[in-house]
Design an enzyme around this catalytic site. Structure first.
Site, PDB file in Angstrom:
ATOM      1  N   ASP A  57       0.805  -1.188  -0.083  1.00  0.00           N
ATOM      2  CA  ASP A  57       0.005   0.106   0.153  1.00  0.00           C
ATOM      3  C   ASP A  57       1.049   1.170   0.045  1.00  0.00           C
ATOM      4  O   ASP A  57       1.759   1.323   0.917  1.00  0.00           O
ATOM      5  CB  ASP A  57      -0.910  -0.071   1.289  1.00  0.00           C
ATOM      6  CG  ASP A  57      -1.868   1.271   1.334  1.00  0.00           C
ATOM      7  OD1 ASP A  57      -2.874   1.116   1.128  1.00  0.00           O
ATOM      8  OD2 ASP A  57      -1.264   2.156   1.685  1.00  0.00           O
ATOM      9  N   TYR A  62       2.893  10.027  -0.838  1.00  0.00           N
ATOM     10  CA  TYR A  62       4.065   9.362  -0.225  1.00  0.00           C
ATOM     11  C   TYR A  62       5.467   9.650  -0.893  1.00  0.00           C
ATOM     12  O   TYR A  62       6.542   9.520  -0.345  1.00  0.00           O
ATOM     13  CB  TYR A  62       3.946   7.885   0.032  1.00  0.00           C
ATOM     14  CG  TYR A  62       2.730   7.424   0.879  1.00  0.00           C
ATOM     15  CD1 TYR A  62       2.061   8.469   1.791  1.00  0.00           C
ATOM     16  CD2 TYR A  62       2.561   6.092   1.065  1.00  0.00           C
ATOM     17  CE1 TYR A  62       0.891   7.994   2.183  1.00  0.00           C
ATOM     18  CE2 TYR A  62       1.254   5.765   1.645  1.00  0.00           C
ATOM     19  CZ  TYR A  62       0.711   6.718   2.334  1.00  0.00           C
ATOM     20  OH  TYR A  62      -0.428   6.310   2.897  1.00  0.00           O
ATOM     21  N   LYS A  87      -3.078   5.772  -4.061  1.00  0.00           N
ATOM     22  CA  LYS A  87      -4.138   6.750  -3.833  1.00  0.00           C
ATOM     23  C   LYS A  87      -3.929   8.132  -4.231  1.00  0.00           C
ATOM     24  O   LYS A  87      -2.823   8.640  -4.824  1.00  0.00           O
ATOM     25  CB  LYS A  87      -4.185   6.881  -2.257  1.00  0.00           C
ATOM     26  CG  LYS A  87      -4.187   5.794  -1.377  1.00  0.00           C
ATOM     27  CD  LYS A  87      -4.198   5.930   0.208  1.00  0.00           C
ATOM     28  CE  LYS A  87      -3.694   4.775   1.106  1.00  0.00           C
ATOM     29  NZ  LYS A  87      -2.366   4.421   0.852  1.00  0.00           N
ATOM     30  N   HIS A 119      -7.489   9.462  -1.272  1.00  0.00           N
ATOM     31  CA  HIS A 119      -6.702   9.572  -0.159  1.00  0.00           C
ATOM     32  C   HIS A 119      -7.252  10.203   0.966  1.00  0.00           C
ATOM     33  O   HIS A 119      -7.302   9.745   2.055  1.00  0.00           O
ATOM     34  CB  HIS A 119      -5.211  10.240  -0.493  1.00  0.00           C
ATOM     35  CG  HIS A 119      -4.127   9.636   0.613  1.00  0.00           C
ATOM     36  ND1 HIS A 119      -2.993   9.827   0.030  1.00  0.00           N
ATOM     37  CD2 HIS A 119      -4.328   9.457   1.969  1.00  0.00           C
ATOM     38  CE1 HIS A 119      -2.224   9.455   1.298  1.00  0.00           C
ATOM     39  NE2 HIS A 119      -3.079   9.291   2.330  1.00  0.00           N
TER      40      HIS A 119
END
Length: 293
Positions: A57, A62, A87, A119
């Protein structure tokens, strides 16, 4: 969760989703994994997959999708043997979503993702963005679609707009943040819950009573919390870049928490959830988000 399912749980166990697909019970979360060690992200992913983790994930936000994709390649596993989640950070409409998704695929060097999530409900075009998600699903580019950090009001907004129900709502869940009302809403509407931050961001791993309880099973508190998530019917994505902990976090299928200890865990005082959308946004000020262009 049915007792027979608890007894049959393994690392390869999958929960059914409302779209006919399935989601693995356990995955590796990689939030902040590349902050100090870019190479470490791909290594962590490769270690997890070789250990048997079926799910990885990540997210656009990120900023490690490329490294995650490299880690999947290092594992030498076939793409269909890895359940992959990413996401979209900002919900800025149909075309924005399609371009952002295409950019994610390029960074990942993949042809599709297994699960694509909103997200967090940021932006003025949630419905238009969700329409783009539906288009990606229709094309087979995202096998399943869902949301993250959505509260009941946000989920109701999708429902009242007549949109298909998301397959997943990924939210912070652990014994000190059980989100009972939201979880029940999701279950009542066929939305699977994935628990992120099951290890309480490390804040509760040294609680004396939790240390004692975990020791009674010859396990760590982290393993105790992961097992609680699984026995509660959630898929979960504990994050770690430490090889020893990645391995330990997967060792939660050859034992179970007793009914008595589950009652204790389910009676823990509840912390305030910083990800609860209602505490961040005023729903009544977001009417433009629920109108289609």
């Amino acid at each position: 969760m049915a007792k027979e399912c608890i007894d049959d749980l393994t690392l390869k166990f999958k929960y059914p989703l409302n779209d006919g697909n399935f989601i693995p019970v356990l995955g590796l979360g990689v939030y902040q994994c590349s902050k100090d060690d870019v190479e470490g992200t791909s290594r962590s992913v490769s270690i997890a997959l070789k250990q048997g983790y079926p799910m990885i994930d990540t997210a656009e936000m990120y900023k490690n999708e490329e490294e995650v994709g490299q880690g999947i390649k290092k594992s030498n596993l076939r793409r269909e043997h890895v359940y992959f989640v990413t996401k979209l950070w900002e919900q800025n409409g149909y075309e924005y979503c399609l371009k952002a998704f295409d950019a994610s695929l390029k960074r990942l060097d993949m042809d599709y993702v297994d699960l694509y999530l909103m997200h967090t409900p940021i932006g003025d075009h949630l419905l238009e963005t969700y329409d783009a998600f539906l288009a990606l699903k229709e094309k087979g580019l995202a096998k399943s679609i869902g949301v993250s950090n959505f509260n009941i009001a946000m989920l109701e907004g999708l429902r009242k707009a007549g949109k298909p129900t998301p397959a997943v709502n990924q939210i912070e869940i652990h014994p000190y943040m059980r989100r009972d009302e939201l979880v029940q809403y999701c279950r009542d509407h066929g939305i699977h819950v994935t628990a992120f931050s099951p290890l309480t961001k490390g804040k509760r791993l040294k609680e004396p009573d939790m240390v004692t309880m975990a020791a009674s099973y010859k396990k760590t508190v982290a393993q105790l919390f992961i097992r609680w998530c699984i026995q509660s019917g959630f898929s979960t994505i504990p994050k770690s870049s430490n090889e020893k902990r990645i391995i330990e976090n997967s060792q939660v299928f050859d034992w179970s928490i007793s009914d008595e200890d589950m009652k204790i865990l389910n009676s823990k005082p509840q912390a305030t959830c910083i990800n609860e959308t209602a505490t961040i946004f005023n729903i009544h000020d977001m009417k433009p988000s629920w109108t289609s262009s």
